[in-house]
Scaffold this active site. Structure first.
Site, PDB file in Angstrom:
ATOM      1  N   LYS A   1      21.484 -16.784  50.213  1.00  0.00           N
ATOM      2  CA  LYS A   1      20.389 -17.652  50.019  1.00  0.00           C
ATOM      3  C   LYS A   1      19.251 -17.458  51.101  1.00  0.00           C
ATOM      4  CE  LYS A   1      22.296 -21.385  52.970  1.00  0.00           C
ATOM      5  NZ  LYS A   1      22.646 -22.677  53.024  1.00  0.00           N
TER       6      LYS A   1
ATOM      7  N   ARG B   1      27.208 -33.836  55.821  1.00  0.00           N
ATOM      8  CA  ARG B   1      26.367 -33.176  54.713  1.00  0.00           C
ATOM      9  C   ARG B   1      27.327 -33.546  53.482  1.00  0.00           C
ATOM     10  NH1 ARG B   1      24.382 -27.093  54.432  1.00  0.00           N
ATOM     11  NH2 ARG B   1      26.128 -26.795  53.139  1.00  0.00           N
TER      12      ARG B   1
END
Length: 360
Positions: free
Chosen positions: A38, A132
């Site tokens: 990413k 998260r």
């Protein structure tokens, strides 16, 4: 032909070396690697270098990046790190494995997998403290129970994410907890979990120690492969290259000026009131790079230069009175935030060093 600036120079051989060194480090421990692409905007050449280095999967958080790599002919198992309900059909059509935490999303994946007559594999992420993504451990059995019989969905593993949002360190306690959860799920539901994904580049210190690995058999590595460091203390990992990516910018002004602004000080362009140190008259260098191009705090200049500040279009440097000529190049190493923003920026050219592959 004059070199493009600003540009990021990428050395694929160093990325390949890092992937190979890490693969050889983790393989004897029974740990496979997902190379996380990413930060490089899913660049196919970088994904290929990771695969050549021994990673078993390519993982990304953007479906668009995975589509780009597939279209470029990259052949591997693709893993989606962030699954959105609205993208469920695209996920089923382009991704082999996705990480999930919400039943509504998994049900939608099931619907589209059935529609397209395919089997979609999922890893259920567990919340172990970083806050998260993740299913709370107490809710995991119910999540598995409601997922296991969905058509065209196969649970192939569980995982956790640490040291990203909350900065929680991977250690023997949370890794042991993940292993215990895997054992409990297999026993209760009579299934075999193929992947126990213990984390990311922050797991290097844990995996290097003499602590038992337990059932952890997979890690998702981005920064360690790309920048050669672990992410608990940002220390270089022995034997890895730390400058596979270098950013080069052009000097557009080089003048001796006072180090203190003159006039009444108010807010700058970004709403803060700056403070300054009086260093007398200094040679100040401006480069053609700014906050619209890159996360300036992610730039790591050489010893002769110090970043004084930045605006949208300019970075101002103290050159320690070293004479940087107009049109000359200034080189920076990058941290993860700098790499992420530089590779995403449309204003920074990408150039592969020592390879025939180039990209603007």
């Amino acid at each position: 032909m004059k070199a493009l600036m600003p540009r990021i120079e990428i050395t694929l051989s160093q990325i390949r070396h890092n992937a190979r060194t890490l693969s050889e480090f983790y393989e004897p421990k029974g740990i496979s690697l997902m190379g996380v692409s990413k930060a490089t905007l899913g660049d196919p050449a970088i994904a290929k270098a990771m695969i050549q280095g021994g990673v078993k999967f390519i993982a990304d958080s953007r479906i668009e990046n995975i589509q780009k790599m597939r279209n470029a002919g990259i052949s591997t198992q693709f893993v989606l790190l962030r699954t959105a309900l609205s993208q469920a059909e695209a996920v089923v059509k382009n991704v082999d494995i996705s990480l999930n935490t919400e039943l509504a999303t998994v049900r939608e994946l099931s619907n589209f997998a059935k529609l397209h007559n395919t089997l979609h594999q999922i890893i259920v992420m567990v919340e172990l403290g970083d806050l998260r993504e993740g299913v709370l451990p107490r809710d995991l059995p119910q999540f598995i129970k409601k997922t296991i019989d969905l058509p065209n969905i196969k649970i192939i593993g569980i995982g956790c994410n640490l040291a990203c949002y909350g900065g929680v360190k991977p250690d023997k306690h949370n890794m042991h907890q993940l292993c215990e959860l895997a054992d409990a799920i297999e026993k209760e539901f009579q299934i075999k979990l193929e992947i126990i994904s213990g984390g990311n580049s922050a797991n290097y210190e844990w995996s290097e120690s003499a602590q038992p690995i337990g059932r952890i058999n997979n890690l998702r590595l981005g920064e360690a492969i790309l920048l050669g460091c672990e992410t608990v203390n940002r220390k270089a990992i022995p034997g890895l290259h730390t400058s596979a990516f270098r950013l080069i910018a052009e000097v557009i002004e080089s003048k001796e000026k006072p180090s203190l602004p003159f006039g009444e000080i108010c807010q700058n362009a970004f709403g803060s009131v700056p403070t300054f140190i009086d260093r007398g008259i200094r040679r100040r260098v401006i480069i053609a790079l700014g906050r619209q191009d890159i996360l300036v705090s992610g730039l790591k200049p050489n010893n002769n230069l110090e970043i004084l500040g930045s605006s949208s279009d300019h970075v101002v440097l103290d050159s320690n009175n070293y004479n940087c000529e107009i049109g000359s190049e200034v080189k920076f190493n990058l941290d993860y935030g700098g790499l992420l923003s530089a590779m995403t920026s449309p204003f920074i050219a990408k150039q592969f060093i020592g390879n025939s592959h180039t990209a603007a």
